[in-house]
Design an enzyme around this catalytic site. Structure first.
Site, PDB file in Angstrom:
ATOM      1  CG  HIS A 165      -1.961  -1.051   1.249  1.00 58.03           C
ATOM      2  ND1 HIS A 165      -3.280  -0.788   1.516  1.00 58.03           N
ATOM      3  CD2 HIS A 165      -1.892  -2.384   1.025  1.00 58.03           C
ATOM      4  CE1 HIS A 165      -3.982  -1.910   1.462  1.00 58.03           C
ATOM      5  NE2 HIS A 165      -3.151  -2.896   1.166  1.00 58.03           N
ATOM      6  CD  GLU A 225      -0.007   1.613   4.271  1.00 59.48           C
ATOM      7  OE1 GLU A 225       0.141   2.389   3.302  1.00 59.48           O
ATOM      8  OE2 GLU A 225      -1.110   1.140   4.608  1.00 59.48           O
TER       9      GLU A 225
END
Length: 355
Positions: free
Chosen positions: A105, A196
């Site tokens: 992500h 992330e």
């Protein structure tokens, strides 16, 4: 996620071009089955006509649904309509024996691990939703963050909170219902973390090489962790594999028990140490075996421990776990017995004092 999509395309190219040239990558590929899905939401990627760091349109598919809030949830009834992309991934997870995975992500720089959702059973009242394999998940998250160029520093984006050592429990960061990470762990028997990779969700193309250099070592080291722990096969007296036999380490039961696949194979990710592995074929006495696990990731092979049920000559067929919120039921059961538990604790204390 745009950076993750590009990193996985780079990873595919790196693995293919390094095979036969790089001895580590060659051994990794000779001993590891790797599946790579560069993007789950091509609609969202195409929908972003004017890229910027904070765009949100790209997180939704063409039906306007957020796919990372779309999976069955182990804690709550997720009322979201299952999307075709989600169903395809669920089918993929069901039909393969995945052991370790990561979803990529953007929007921060951190390795986040399960649980993303929680209740009193998993300790969410204290702001941390703990899985039975919390120690393994912390190790997996740190493996990535410390092999990344800067994630381990825990630097936040803009004025947002920092993450010590570049990792976080998902629930501690923010509660998320219907995420792929929890679904994979509970129903897919697969340890998944969320990576992330970029504060900017859609950075300029000329930064991609830098992102690849930052993540290359971490991606490879993370994949190696699939060889942690113990694996083996459960067979009957004729040497035939027994599918759906329950195999788990004592002291860390899963709310949906981990079972052997159609080949009678099981895989348990465990840190180095001494464990008792419990194999159970429904209707027969369990088998217990003590194992000493060392770190075999460098040898690209987990410890092997087979189980043979000599009195069994049938193929076990257990019902699959329902997609209902399993931890919700566990919480209700826990609440129902709390008065009895309190009494037991009190009695124990009194007996100790008077001895």
């Amino acid at each position: 996620q745009t950076v993750g999509r590009e990193m996985l395309l780079h990873l595919i190219d790196f693995l293919v071009t390094s095979y036969g040239r790089d001895p580590v990558i060659t051994r990794l590929l000779n001993n590891t089955r790797i599946h790579i899905m560069p993007t789950m939401n091509p609609d969202g990627f195409e929908a972003t006509k004017v890229p910027d760091c904070y765009y949100s349109r790209g997180r939704y598919n063409k039906n306007g649904e957020d796919l990372n809030r779309n999976f069955p949830d182990a804690f709550e009834n997720n009322n979201a309509s299952i999307q075709p992309e989600t169903q395809a991934v669920m089918n993929w997870i069901k039909n393969e024996t995945f052991v370790l995975s990561a979803n990529l992500h953007g929007g921060a720089l951190v390795a986040s691990y399960t649980f993303d959702n929680g209740n009193s059973v998993t300790g969410s009242l204290n702001g941390y939703s703990r899985s039975p394999d919390d120690d393994v998940f912390i190790h997996l998250a740190k493996t990535y963050s410390f092999n990344h160029a800067s994630m381990y520093k825990g630097t936040g984006c803009d004025n947002r909170p920092t993450f010590p050592e570049g990792i976080t429990n998902g629930y501690s960061w923010y509660q998320l219902e219907g995420g792929m990470q929890d679904y994979n762990y509970v129903w897919g028997q697969c340890f998944e973390i969320t990576l992330e990779l970029s504060c900017c969700k859609y950075p300029p193309a000329d930064q991609l090489e830098e992102f690849w250099n930052d993540n290359k070592v971490a991606l490879i080291e993370y994949i190696k962790q699939v060889h942690l722990g113990v694996k083996g096969q459960v067979t009957d007296k004729n040497g035939n594999p027994i599918p759906d036999a329950i195999v788990e380490a004592q002291g860390r039961p899963h709310v949906c028990p981990y079972r052997t696949n159609e080949h009678g194979e099981y895989f348990l990710l465990l840190l180095p140490g001494t464990y008792v592995i419990n194999a159970t074929v429904p209707g027969f006495k369990s088998m217990l075996k003590t194992v000493e696990i060392t770190n075999n990731t460098g040898n690209f092979s987990a410890l092997k421990q087979d189980f043979s049920f000599l009195e069994v000559s049938i193929r076990s067929r257990a019902a699959s776990c329902p997609k209902t919120p399993l931890y919700q039921e566990l919480e209700q059961a826990s609440a129902a017995v709390k008065p009895t538990l309190h009494l037991l604790v009190l009695m124990t204390v009194v007996l100790v004092i008077f001895k």
